[in-house]
Design a protein around this motif. Structure first.
Motif, mmCIF file in Angstrom:
data_model
loop_
_atom_site.group_PDB
_atom_site.id
_atom_site.type_symbol
_atom_site.label_atom_id
_atom_site.label_comp_id
_atom_site.label_asym_id
_atom_site.label_seq_id
_atom_site.Cartn_x
_atom_site.Cartn_y
_atom_site.Cartn_z
ATOM 1 N N ASP A 1 -109.940 40.906 -14.943
ATOM 2 C CA ASP A 1 -108.495 40.807 -14.725
ATOM 3 C C ASP A 1 -107.797 42.156 -14.876
ATOM 4 O O ASP A 1 -106.626 42.294 -14.534
ATOM 5 N N SER A 2 -108.541 43.170 -15.361
ATOM 6 C CA SER A 2 -107.983 44.526 -15.450
ATOM 7 C C SER A 2 -108.482 45.419 -14.314
ATOM 8 O O SER A 2 -108.411 46.638 -14.400
ATOM 9 N N CYS A 3 -109.018 44.775 -13.265
ATOM 10 C CA CYS A 3 -109.464 45.462 -12.051
ATOM 11 C C CYS A 3 -110.696 46.340 -12.265
ATOM 12 O O CYS A 3 -110.922 47.288 -11.511
ATOM 13 N N GLU A 4 -111.480 46.053 -13.282
ATOM 14 C CA GLU A 4 -112.712 46.798 -13.519
ATOM 15 C C GLU A 4 -113.899 46.029 -12.952
ATOM 16 O O GLU A 4 -114.011 44.813 -13.133
ATOM 17 N N LYS A 5 -114.793 46.756 -12.287
ATOM 18 C CA LYS A 5 -115.962 46.125 -11.684
ATOM 19 C C LYS A 5 -116.931 45.679 -12.770
ATOM 20 O O LYS A 5 -117.375 46.467 -13.588
ATOM 21 N N GLN A 6 -117.266 44.380 -12.752
ATOM 22 C CA GLN A 6 -118.150 43.817 -13.758
ATOM 23 C C GLN A 6 -119.585 43.632 -13.252
ATOM 24 O O GLN A 6 -120.539 43.796 -14.000
ATOM 25 N N ASP A 7 -119.711 43.286 -11.983
ATOM 26 C CA ASP A 7 -121.052 43.002 -11.469
ATOM 27 C C ASP A 7 -121.040 43.115 -9.955
ATOM 28 O O ASP A 7 -120.013 42.908 -9.301
ATOM 29 N N SER A 8 -122.173 43.460 -9.403
ATOM 30 C CA SER A 8 -122.360 43.508 -7.949
ATOM 31 C C SER A 8 -123.806 43.124 -7.671
ATOM 32 O O SER A 8 -124.729 43.768 -8.179
ATOM 33 N N VAL A 9 -123.975 42.080 -6.895
ATOM 34 C CA VAL A 9 -125.327 41.559 -6.695
ATOM 35 C C VAL A 9 -125.464 41.035 -5.265
ATOM 36 O O VAL A 9 -124.479 40.626 -4.648
ATOM 37 N N ARG A 10 -126.682 41.047 -4.774
ATOM 38 C CA ARG A 10 -127.002 40.495 -3.464
ATOM 39 C C ARG A 10 -127.854 39.258 -3.667
ATOM 40 O O ARG A 10 -128.897 39.311 -4.311
ATOM 41 N N ILE A 11 -127.404 38.122 -3.123
ATOM 42 C CA ILE A 11 -128.125 36.868 -3.309
ATOM 43 C C ILE A 11 -128.621 36.347 -1.968
ATOM 44 O O ILE A 11 -128.030 36.622 -0.919
ATOM 45 N N ALA A 12 -129.712 35.601 -2.019
ATOM 46 C CA ALA A 12 -130.274 35.034 -0.794
ATOM 47 C C ALA A 12 -129.443 33.850 -0.332
ATOM 48 O O ALA A 12 -128.825 33.144 -1.135
ATOM 49 N N ASN A 13 -129.425 33.646 0.984
ATOM 50 C CA ASN A 13 -128.718 32.504 1.542
ATOM 51 C C ASN A 13 -129.516 31.232 1.257
ATOM 52 O O ASN A 13 -130.676 31.125 1.620
ATOM 53 N N GLY A 14 -128.906 30.285 0.576
ATOM 54 C CA GLY A 14 -129.595 29.049 0.236
ATOM 55 C C GLY A 14 -129.183 28.546 -1.129
ATOM 56 O O GLY A 14 -128.416 29.199 -1.862
ATOM 57 N N ALA A 15 -129.699 27.380 -1.455
ATOM 58 C CA ALA A 15 -129.307 26.741 -2.714
ATOM 59 C C ALA A 15 -129.712 27.566 -3.925
ATOM 60 O O ALA A 15 -128.952 27.689 -4.899
ATOM 61 N N ASN A 16 -130.904 28.160 -3.888
ATOM 62 C CA ASN A 16 -131.376 28.928 -5.050
ATOM 63 C C ASN A 16 -130.487 30.142 -5.323
ATOM 64 O O ASN A 16 -130.172 30.459 -6.472
ATOM 65 N N GLY A 17 -130.092 30.839 -4.250
ATOM 66 C CA GLY A 17 -129.229 31.999 -4.426
ATOM 67 C C GLY A 17 -127.874 31.623 -4.996
ATOM 68 O O GLY A 17 -127.342 32.304 -5.880
ATOM 69 N N LEU A 18 -127.301 30.523 -4.520
ATOM 70 C CA LEU A 18 -126.001 30.076 -5.025
ATOM 71 C C LEU A 18 -126.095 29.601 -6.471
ATOM 72 O O LEU A 18 -125.188 29.830 -7.276
ATOM 73 N N LEU A 19 -127.194 28.951 -6.802
ATOM 74 C CA LEU A 19 -127.388 28.528 -8.190
ATOM 75 C C LEU A 19 -127.518 29.741 -9.109
ATOM 76 O O LEU A 19 -127.011 29.737 -10.238
ATOM 77 N N ASP A 20 -128.165 30.791 -8.622
ATOM 78 C CA ASP A 20 -128.351 31.998 -9.420
ATOM 79 C C ASP A 20 -127.012 32.657 -9.738
ATOM 80 O O ASP A 20 -126.744 33.017 -10.882
ATOM 81 N N ILE A 21 -126.160 32.796 -8.712
ATOM 82 C CA ILE A 21 -124.871 33.448 -8.968
ATOM 83 C C ILE A 21 -123.973 32.550 -9.816
ATOM 84 O O ILE A 21 -123.188 33.034 -10.647
ATOM 85 N N SER A 22 -124.088 31.231 -9.667
ATOM 86 C CA SER A 22 -123.298 30.316 -10.500
ATOM 87 C C SER A 22 -123.696 30.461 -11.975
ATOM 88 O O SER A 22 -122.835 30.475 -12.862
ATOM 89 N N TYR A 23 -124.997 30.600 -12.226
ATOM 90 C CA TYR A 23 -125.472 30.768 -13.603
ATOM 91 C C TYR A 23 -124.967 32.078 -14.196
ATOM 92 O O TYR A 23 -124.524 32.124 -15.346
ATOM 93 N N ARG A 24 -125.014 33.148 -13.392
ATOM 94 C CA ARG A 24 -124.570 34.469 -13.885
ATOM 95 C C ARG A 24 -123.080 34.453 -14.204
ATOM 96 O O ARG A 24 -122.628 35.023 -15.203
ATOM 97 N N LEU A 25 -122.298 33.800 -13.350
ATOM 98 C CA LEU A 25 -120.858 33.740 -13.587
ATOM 99 C C LEU A 25 -120.541 32.884 -14.801
ATOM 100 O O LEU A 25 -119.676 33.225 -15.621
ATOM 101 N N SER A 26 -121.247 31.752 -14.910
ATOM 102 C CA SER A 26 -121.020 30.874 -16.060
ATOM 103 C C SER A 26 -121.353 31.586 -17.373
ATOM 104 O O SER A 26 -120.636 31.455 -18.373
ATOM 105 N N LYS A 27 -122.429 32.361 -17.363
ATOM 106 C CA LYS A 27 -122.826 33.109 -18.557
ATOM 107 C C LYS A 27 -121.797 34.173 -18.896
ATOM 108 O O LYS A 27 -121.507 34.420 -20.085
ATOM 109 N N ALA A 28 -121.205 34.802 -17.865
ATOM 110 C CA ALA A 28 -120.234 35.881 -18.111
ATOM 111 C C ALA A 28 -118.955 35.372 -18.761
ATOM 112 O O ALA A 28 -118.309 36.093 -19.525
ATOM 113 N N VAL A 29 -118.570 34.130 -18.462
ATOM 114 C CA VAL A 29 -117.323 33.585 -19.027
ATOM 115 C C VAL A 29 -117.605 32.525 -20.092
ATOM 116 O O VAL A 29 -116.711 31.749 -20.449
#
Length: 347
Positions: A26-54
């Protein structure tokens, strides 16, 4: 600072095989940048990373989503463009087949894209059918499609003109191809007609449901600009939604290909058309400008001197498009519809 209700803001560059994900605080600082594969596994991976961050508080993550109406409108707009390309392809096929055995007919319809011309081909394509083709049938055909630029006698003369001598079976083979293409063309035309009705209806629905402090909806403002119809409006709203929402004239100018590219090397300087842009948006603005110089005096008076100076049709239209984009953003900024009198005073 961004909205304090959110801890993270997520941007996703959606692609075919891999998606680029960028996360900022919320202070405009870059927290993470990642490339995920198209598909359920990639979306689950980014969901887990975001959930862990907050720490599991997913309601503190802001991800901008398009509304249901805008998603449907975007797909219908792209489908309309795809159907138009299919129509052009089929038209070229018909024209090329007619050239094989009866090129004189193309004098009546050089592009071979008119329904009355298709009926004429079906009725007179085979040489054996020409004898039974009467003047009364020609008059009925022209009246049915409201064709006034051709006299029935001229159409009859072209249909019965001497044909090119070809190998046996050539005419029959060409007519087989023509009839198949005509059948497809009629389906495509019917689909385009239905899609455009749905686009118009959806634009009306968006105009009626838009809420906020500003009383004038974006759809109403955009449709009031000279040269913009439902197809162009749908393309602008879906392909340039972010630039329009942020009133970013420079971004849309570059994204649509209106802004030229300047190249410098030593004493050499060259200005050329921008190639890296959204092709759909470029085509939409091209048709916007093309119709505008036909129906809007100010746009026409801007276009004519440019052509007189020796500029190409495309470059002249891009210049007109630049002025129309400025007009559109001014209207959106002040929440007003197009007023020709006010525009004349400004000009």
């Amino acid at each position: 600072m961004m909205d304090s209700n959110y801890m993270l803001f997520v941007g996703i560059d959606w692609a075919t095989e891999e998606h680029e994900v960028c996360v900022i605080s919320d202070s405009c600082e870059k927290q993470d940048s990642v490339r995920i594969a198209n598909g359920a596994n990639g979306l689950l991976d980014i969901s887990y990373r975001l959930s862990k961050a907050v720490h599991g508080h997913l309601d503190t993550i802001a991800i901008q989503l398009s509304s249901e109406e805008m998603i449907v409108l975007r797909e219908m707009s792209r489908l309309d463009e795809d159907l138009a390309q299919s129509r052009n392809r089929l038209t070229n096929q018909i024209r090329e087949q007619v050239m094989r055995f009866h090129s004189d007919l193309l004098k009546l319809s050089p592009s071979a894209d008119e329904p009355w011309f298709w009926d004429l081909l079906e009725a007179t394509g085979d040489s054996g059918k020409v004898k039974s083709f009467s003047l009364a049938k020609v008059r009925n055909m022209l009246a049915k499609y409201h064709v006034r630029r051709h006299e029935a006698e001229d159409v009859m003369q072209a249909a019965k003109a001497k044909r090119v001598t070809v190998a046996p079976g050539t005419t029959a083979a060409a007519m087989l191809h023509i009839k198949a293409a005509i059948a497809q063309m009629r389906v495509v035309d019917e689909q385009r007609k239905q899609i455009r009705k749905e686009i118009t209806a959806l634009l009306g629905k968006l105009a009626a449901t838009e809420t906020g402090e500003d009383k004038m909806p974006d759809v109403t403002i955009i449709l009031s600009v000279p040269g913009i119809g439902s197809s162009v409006a749908a393309m602008l709203l879906t392909e340039a939604s972010q630039a329009l929402a942020e009133l970013d004239y420079r971004a849309l100018r570059a994204y649509s290909g209106i802004a030229p590219v300047t190249k410098r090397s030593g004493k050499r300087l060259s200005v050329m058309m921008r190639q890296a842009c959204n092709e759909r948006l470029r085509n939409a603005i091209y048709h916007w400008c093309r119709v505008s110089i036909q129906r809007d005096d100010i746009s026409r008076n801007k276009y004519a001197p440019l052509r007189a100076k020796g500029h190409s049709h495309g470059r002249s239209l891009r210049t007109v498009g630049d002025s129309l984009l400025r007009l559109l953003f001014s209207m959106l900024r002040h929440r007003t519809i197009h007023d020709p009198t006010r525009r004349l005073v400004v000009a």
